[in-house]
Scaffold this motif. Structure first.
Motif, PDB file in Angstrom:
ATOM      1  N   THR A 198      -5.761   6.109  -1.296  1.00  0.00           N
ATOM      2  CA  THR A 198      -5.500   6.499   0.131  1.00  0.00           C
ATOM      3  C   THR A 198      -6.645   6.009   0.701  1.00  0.00           C
ATOM      4  N   LEU A 216       1.937   4.904   0.271  1.00  0.00           N
ATOM      5  CA  LEU A 216       1.637   6.316   0.788  1.00  0.00           C
ATOM      6  C   LEU A 216       2.772   7.453   0.700  1.00  0.00           C
ATOM      7  N   TYR A 266       0.715  -1.233  -0.070  1.00  0.00           N
ATOM      8  CA  TYR A 266      -0.185   0.004   0.077  1.00  0.00           C
ATOM      9  C   TYR A 266       0.898   1.172   0.007  1.00  0.00           C
ATOM     10  N   VAL A 271       1.999  11.212  -0.117  1.00  0.00           N
ATOM     11  CA  VAL A 271       1.303  11.798   1.228  1.00  0.00           C
ATOM     12  C   VAL A 271       2.486  12.933   1.472  1.00  0.00           C
ATOM     13  N   HIS A 279      -5.684  13.623   5.231  1.00  0.00           N
ATOM     14  CA  HIS A 279      -4.538  13.009   4.039  1.00  0.00           C
ATOM     15  C   HIS A 279      -4.749  11.703   3.646  1.00  0.00           C
ATOM     16  N   PHE A 280      -5.908  11.032   4.188  1.00  0.00           N
ATOM     17  CA  PHE A 280      -6.259   9.691   3.566  1.00  0.00           C
ATOM     18  C   PHE A 280      -7.656  10.014   2.633  1.00  0.00           C
ATOM     19  N   TYR A 313      -6.628   3.615   4.249  1.00  0.00           N
ATOM     20  CA  TYR A 313      -7.253   3.874   5.665  1.00  0.00           C
ATOM     21  C   TYR A 313      -8.111   2.590   5.973  1.00  0.00           C
TER      22      TYR A 313
END
Length: 643
Positions: free
Chosen positions: A178, A151, A149, A154, A171-172, A182
């Motif tokens: 994203t 990220l 996953y 970000v 931010h998710f 989460y």
């Protein structure tokens, strides 16, 4: 001063590019070196995250005002100009792998704060990073199997403050990708296949568990200083078993990941539990899995209303508390009395004597026992002081067995006692009293009644409903996914399903959050919970022994037999020192008790961090809120790095 050439490799130019040579003087500061480098590359980009890494000394040059002379850098130095934040792959407690940008230049503890901010995990001081166990699969096969996953996109600046959007951190909520990350973080994974459980590494002995603890990274040194490279894989785990202020409203990810770590600890038999407890763990896993499919697990989007409700509830509790009269308070201050007939057994070698019944009285933090109730006004047969002792349950509700196992510290080692209660109610009161007394608290302590209630609810969940109808077996239930391999071999699927569904009746009414918290509560009540093992050699001893490090005590364990030899509590500790030259830990306790040992399976820095970390955890208060005293943590765990 004379000019001389300094050779610097710039990562942005590629691995094949030759090192750049710049003309410098010894009084030029590090910031000036960076400025000359940037001008020579002629690349237009943001260089603010870049810093110099000194390859030979394995250290970052982050003090840009220091001169080359002060840093002791000469013409033979090999420097690398690289970003401080790089991609890192993290294996989470739920088995998933997430790829994110982490700080490679700061201490691991500070890096961890940034990681937990991105993942929305409160109280990051409870976690740490460790190197994964070696896997038998080839690297190419392993990388192909891992779903990662991502990220890395970000921006770190966007997660400085936690704000909610559509029920999740902002931010998710940027993209469907994203949002999927989460969901993975905040909802427990489906029950693992039995084949997956059997393939996982299981520690066969205490020594194997001790070797796992040698893999923790040093929290006061940077990732790069410890040989971690870009895109390497590390594990993120809860290291310190003191989980402060768990709030389902704010700790969605923290709760889910903590549950996953607890679940795998049970399935891989990292902690011992009884058969009844295993069936209860299985029932709770089944219930949580069902609830995860039916209940949305995101934080409600109207978080402001939730905060308001919480504040009003808190205010209501305070106002209720203020309304107590002085007489009520005096009544509450009177310590409850506890006395009853119990049976005691003190195991000795070459003896087959069983339990004997006596009249027991609980006073302060000790137990006295007499031949009968009538003789309780005189001198007792024996007084047992419980402060600093080990208290472990030995319970079988179906078999009406309610035993409290006590290990009492004595000069020659640990003295063992077994107290047998007649029924659940008696057991709940005496077990609660023993637990409080072991930590130096009396029956007057405000937590006595809540401790009793906690034990009652735990016993209630282990009851089987003999006459009531067991719910019909769900086609989706795979009982071998809910228990450890030992019980997979012992029982057939049909038998396991029956046992798990019987236990399920006691938890079927729990909400998703309550079921998660109950699972963690039972896990924390297991005798071996929170023990981290290190093989050590005590000063003056010729054999290796095991040191168990718990949240509130140190335990000396005989490696050959596995028996507890001695226990020392942190609240009796005066000081501890580490001789970094000979790698020896020395600890002084009250009563002129001194111990010293060298570590066999791990660096003494790991033991030093565990002790300092647990002492730091005990200093946290509600008044601090989420504020973290990083300086104090570094002082307690950093060792010679903190000086």
């Amino acid at each position: 001063m004379a000019d001389w050439d300094l050779s610097v490799t710039v990562e942005e130019l590629g691995s094949e590019a030759p090192a750049l040579s710049i003309s410098v003087t010894s009084d030029l500061h590090i910031g000036g070196v960076i400025l000359k480098l940037v001008e020579k590359t002629q690349i237009q980009r943001d260089w603010s995250d870049h810093a110099l890494w000194w390859e030979q000394k394995q250290q970052w040059l982050l003090r840009t005002s220091w001169t080359l002379e002060k840093c002791e850098i000469h013409a033979d130095a090999s420097l690398v100009f690289m970003p401080q934040h790089k991609p890192l792959r993290l294996g989470l407690p739920n088995g998933a792998t997430v790829r994110l940008r982490a700080c490679f230049s700061g201490p691991v503890f500070r890096t961890l704060l940034g990681i937990c901010r991105i993942l929305n995990i409160r109280h990051p001081e409870e976690l740490s990073l460790l190197r994964p166990l070696e896997e038998k699969k080839k690297k190419k096969e392993r990388d192909a199997l891992d779903e990662v996953y991502d990220l890395t996109e970000v921006p770190l600046a966007s997660v400085s403050q936690a704000c909610l959007y559509n029920g999740m951190p902002a931010h998710f909520a940027d993209s469907p990708q994203t949002e999927a990350v989460y969901r993975m973080l905040s909802v427990p994974q489906p029950a693992p296949a039995p084949e997956l459980i059997s393939k996982q590494y299981r520690a066969a002995s205490v020594v194997d568990k001790a070797h796992i603890n040698s893999r923790w990274l040093d929290s006061s040194r940077s990732l790069l200083q410890q040989g971690v490279q870009e895109n390497d894989r590390l594990w993120l785990r809860f290291k310190y078993s003191t989980f402060y202020n768990l709030e389902p409203l704010y700790d969605v990810v923290r709760l889910a990941q903590l549950y996953e770590q607890a679940r795998w600890a049970v399935l891989l038999e990292d902690v011992d539990c009884t058969e009844e407890e295993m069936m209860l763990f299985g029932a709770l896993q089944y219930h949580i899995s069902k609830r995860s499919l039916s209940e949305p697990q995101t934080v409600t989007s109207n978080a402001a209303m939730d905060d308001l409700e919480t504040a009003l509830l808190s205010l209501e509790v305070k106002m209720d508390g203020d309304s107590n009269t002085a007489n009520d308070m005096l009544d509450n201050m009177a310590a409850p009395e506890l006395s009853d007939y119990l049976k005691i057994f003190r195991p000795k070698r070459l003896t087959l004597k069983g339990y004997k019944q006596y009249w027991f009285k609980f006073q302060d933090t000790g137990i006295s026992y007499f031949k009968s109730k009538e003789e309780s006004v005189g001198e007792p047969i024996q007084q047992i002081h419980l402060k600093g002792c080990e208290v472990a349950p030995d319970v079988n509700v179906a078999g009406q067995k309610f035993v409290i196992r006590l290990l009492i510290p004595a000069p020659e080692g640990m003295t063992e006692f077994y107290l047998r209660c007649e029924n659940e109610e008696q057991y709940a009161h005496w077990m609660a009293a023993c637990r409080l007394a072991s930590t130096g608290r009396s029956l007057a302590d405000s937590s006595f009644q809540s401790e009793i209630q906690s034990i009652r609810s735990f016993l209630a969940m282990q009851k089987t409903h003999g006459n009531s109808s067991v719910p019909a077996a769900d086609d989706a239930i795979n009982p071998h996914s809910l228990v450890s391999p030992r019980y997979q071999k012992k029982y057939k699927a049909k038998q396991l399903t029956q046992r798990i569904l019987e236990a399920y009746q006691n938890v079927a009414q729990l909400s998703w959050n309550d079921a998660l918290l109950r699972f963690l509560q039972i896990w924390q009540a297991l005798p071996d919970f929170g023990l981290s093992y290190v093989v050590v050699r005590f000063k003056g001893s010729r054999k290796d022994e095991v040191l168990g490090i718990a949240p509130n005590r140190l335990i000396r364990i005989d490696l050959g037999v596995g028996d507890v030899v001695r226990t020392w509590r942190y609240n009796n500790m005066r000081q501890w020192n580490v001789n970094w030259d000979i790698r020896q830990v020395a600890i002084e306790f009250d009563g002129n008790v001194n111990i010293a040992f060298s570590c066999v399976t791990a660096d003494c820095k790991i033991v030093h961090e565990f002790i300092g970390g647990y002492i730091f955890m005990s200093t946290r208060t509600k008044e601090q809120g989420d504020a973290l005293n990083q300086e104090l943590f570094h002082k307690l765990t950093g060792g010679h790095e903190a000086l």
